[in-house]
Design an enzyme around this catalytic site. Structure first.
Site, mmCIF file in Angstrom:
data_model
loop_
_atom_site.group_PDB
_atom_site.id
_atom_site.type_symbol
_atom_site.label_atom_id
_atom_site.label_comp_id
_atom_site.label_asym_id
_atom_site.label_seq_id
_atom_site.Cartn_x
_atom_site.Cartn_y
_atom_site.Cartn_z
ATOM 1 N N ASP A 1 0.840 -1.200 0.000
ATOM 2 C CA ASP A 1 0.000 0.000 0.000
ATOM 3 C C ASP A 1 0.879 1.255 0.000
ATOM 4 O O ASP A 1 1.527 1.550 0.988
ATOM 5 C CB ASP A 1 -0.896 -0.040 1.245
ATOM 6 C CG ASP A 1 -1.977 1.017 1.238
ATOM 7 O OD1 ASP A 1 -1.840 2.017 0.511
ATOM 8 O OD2 ASP A 1 -2.961 0.835 1.960
ATOM 9 N N HIS B 1 -9.077 -1.164 -8.242
ATOM 10 C CA HIS B 1 -8.656 -0.010 -7.433
ATOM 11 C C HIS B 1 -7.416 0.675 -8.024
ATOM 12 O O HIS B 1 -7.337 1.900 -8.068
ATOM 13 C CB HIS B 1 -8.376 -0.483 -5.998
ATOM 14 C CG HIS B 1 -7.984 0.619 -5.069
ATOM 15 N ND1 HIS B 1 -8.899 1.530 -4.566
ATOM 16 C CD2 HIS B 1 -6.787 0.971 -4.549
ATOM 17 C CE1 HIS B 1 -8.276 2.380 -3.777
ATOM 18 N NE2 HIS B 1 -6.988 2.059 -3.744
#
Lengths: 414, 414
Positions: A228, A322
């Site tokens: 991330d 995403h």
């Protein structure tokens, strides 16, 4: 050991709390890494191996600490509201106290007066303390004319389930450190300084990888197990400062070299997520879970091939993945610096974890940073059914204090 | 660097997750220290400087891990209740699954099947997973005859304000690691293994100093700022095993080499405590805050002079000082091994921190360990007005599993 830039004194862990200043002084050391604690950072510069406690971040400087500082293992976010009767004068005195406390603690010194001793013996452990002002601060202090337009309320997003009691606030403080006792000590000192002038509105605890937990520094993972932060702008990028910081001649003038922070408590519906299984999770994200590489191949930093189709003619990276939706080039070049903490506050009555991301992102202008990205995600992101935005805050974080100055002085005495 | 027992490979942080096994293998390395991460431990043995991630604790052995293992930076305590219909067979299968998962994760390997990847890239980071049985477990599994007398309910203490929902439970698991993501990953894996057989009853998060935060290993501090754990028995003590572990020929036989753990959530009334000021705090404790030395002088490990009086004729260490009341020689030689985590779950509506100690103590027999100490404290400890016991648990923690065996097998298949 000289080639690694580490003195034996440091390695033996005998350096005192006022040892070498490492970390975010330049903003470029180990910035992209989850850890400043081992090996060399991903941009090739040298980082310290040990001892975690002696790492010190500078309080005074052009920008406040805690923005380009490598994420620490432990974090506290806390918002305060001014107490009834407290105005500009009391706010100025509070920011002066807070700045003094932050400077001392970040240098590994006790607070003035009766220190609780909770951080005693430990070095500064990369402690940072960062201060911001919410939209409501300006009316209460008679400074409405100084309120930046950038603090206009964020638009509503369809995935918002916002708890007002845990959103916004007059003042915001971010604390990070690689030792939990050092972080808690700072939190209590900041709270004590506020007595009589401001009271806690909400407070959240977070965490990240510990320095040295991975064999070499790398982009951290979140509680969904995803790498991330791959697309974060790097301090070495040509336009990094422009995207993250208000220019020196920006408007309002008191925000020169400051930044705007968006804070969202994003709960992850981990039970639903984990039922998906790895393959389906990767389709939701558009990247491999193992190393963060795009589903079209390569490594974490390889550009995804957004038009590539598989044998069945469908896009390899799904249209609602995403990674596709959140790409800066899909948003008119918008960029923000994401610097989150994970959180986990136990389980609810059904056994579901109250866990997710304390999303913290930095930008020169939220209307060009967070807002367009979130708007896109809100419309078509496959990830949105697995997350719930539970609180939101937007704060103006002024530039760093020069020596002898306190944070926000240019606003409060301007 | 050879004299410090550290290979260059480790120092450079390039050792993989399956690197050298350090830490609690022998129970004697760095035991008394807050940190295994830097310098040498207080008993003179050598401990590793870096990299925190590669430190590995052995799952299989005479005793379970997480008892004499140095306290880790992050901890989870979780209790489960068997689901309706789950009995001895389901409990045996669960303990087998749990033991397999614990062994894999402590070795830095993923769980079987679809791992969430949350701990991926990180080394084992001194992960330990420890399993125990509560008094209610035995009736539910048809094993009432095997219930140890030592699990008889603890007496009521006057400072108890116990929340039943956060007390006791059929099964108890303690997780510790020096990386918060590694610990969370293990917690979720343990929870997933329980599906269908047991559900979470309560769960708490804790923390301690990070390895390397202090210049040299030392007794940790609690959130009151006190050096906490000075009088802990040391593995080098002649009667350490006798005090902490059930003997190999103990009763019941399935508890051979096991231990009993008392778990108390002890809230600290920090606002009241901090109002006292250092001098008054030191009178409550009977030790100096700076270094934990007795008020009668010396260092942390100096014996207090309990009869010494000051110029005014009063005792230097007050009659109700915590250090006096809690001394083992005041309690018929009782001793327990305290291995707590601090906790902080934010602030309540009044701004008071929900913070304190997840008190975890180990002993061969609670009636000779925790109970007499707590009884004394309950009657006359000056500290008691600053703490509140909010939950309580007592669990039988069997000996460690041999290879090919699972924890509790001697009970469940005995």
């Amino acid at each position: 050991m000289a080639d690694n830039g580490i003195s034996r004194r440091r390695l033996l862990g005998t350096a005192g709390a006022t040892g070498l200043a490492l970390g975010a002084g330049g903003g470029a050391v180990g910035y992209a890494a989850a850890s400043s604690g081992s090996g060399s950072s991903s941009d090739g510069s040298k980082a310290a191996l040990a001892s975690l406690g002696t790492d010190e971040v500078m309080f005074h400087g052009k920008h406040q600490p805690g923005i380009t500082t490598p994420t620490q293992a432990r974090g506290h976010l806390v918002a305060f509201d001014l107490t009834a009767g407290a105005g500009r004068k009391e706010a100025a005195a509070l920011l002066r106290r807070w700045s003094g406390t932050a400077a001392r603690l970040m240098a590994g010194e006790p607070v003035e007066g009766d220190d609780t001793s909770v951080a005693r013996d430990a070095g500064p452990s990369s402690l940072t303390v960062t201060f911001g002002f919410g939209a409501s601060f300006f009316g209460r202090t008679g400074l409405a004319k100084q309120r930046p337009d950038a603090l206009d309320p964020l638009p509503h997003f369809s995935s918002d389930r916002l708890d007002k009691a845990r959103s916004n606030g007059d003042l915001w403080v971010q604390i990070g450190a690689n030792d939990a006792l050092v972080a808690f000590h700072a939190l209590r000192a900041i709270q004590r300084d506020a007595a009589g002038a401001a009271r806690v509105r909400w407070q959240m605890n977070g965490f990240n990888r510990s320095p040295g937990a991975t064999a070499h520094p790398m982009t951290t993972r979140n509680l969904m197990g995803q790498v991330d932060g791959t697309n974060n702008p790097k301090p070495s990028d040509k336009d990094f400062d422009e995207r993250v910081f208000v220019p020196a001649d920006g408007d309002p003038a008191w925000m020169a070299d400051g930044s705007y922070v968006v804070v969202r408590r994003i709960r992850m519906l981990l039970d639903d997520w984990e039922k998906l299984g790895r393959k389906d999770q990767e389709a939701v994200i558009g990247r491999h879970k193992s190393d963060g590489s795009p589903l079209t191949g390569g490594t974490e930093t390889t550009e995804p091939q957004l038009e590539k189709t598989g044998a069945d003619g469908t896009l390899v990276i799904p249209v609602n993945a995403h990674a596709r939706i959140s790409r800066p080039d899909q948003n008119g070049g918008a960029a923000m610096l994401r610097r989150p903490f994970s959180y986990h506050d136990g389980f609810d009555g059904k056994g579901d974890p109250d866990a997710g991301l304390l999303f913290v992102c930095w930008q020169a202008d939220p209307v060009r940073g967070f807002v367009p990205v979130q708007r896109k995600l809100d419309r078509g992101d496959a990830l949105s059914e697995f997350v719930r935005h539970e609180s939101s805050g937007l704060f103006a974080v002024p530039g760093g204090a020069a020596k002898g100055e306190y944070v926000g002085q240019r606003l409060l005495e301007g």
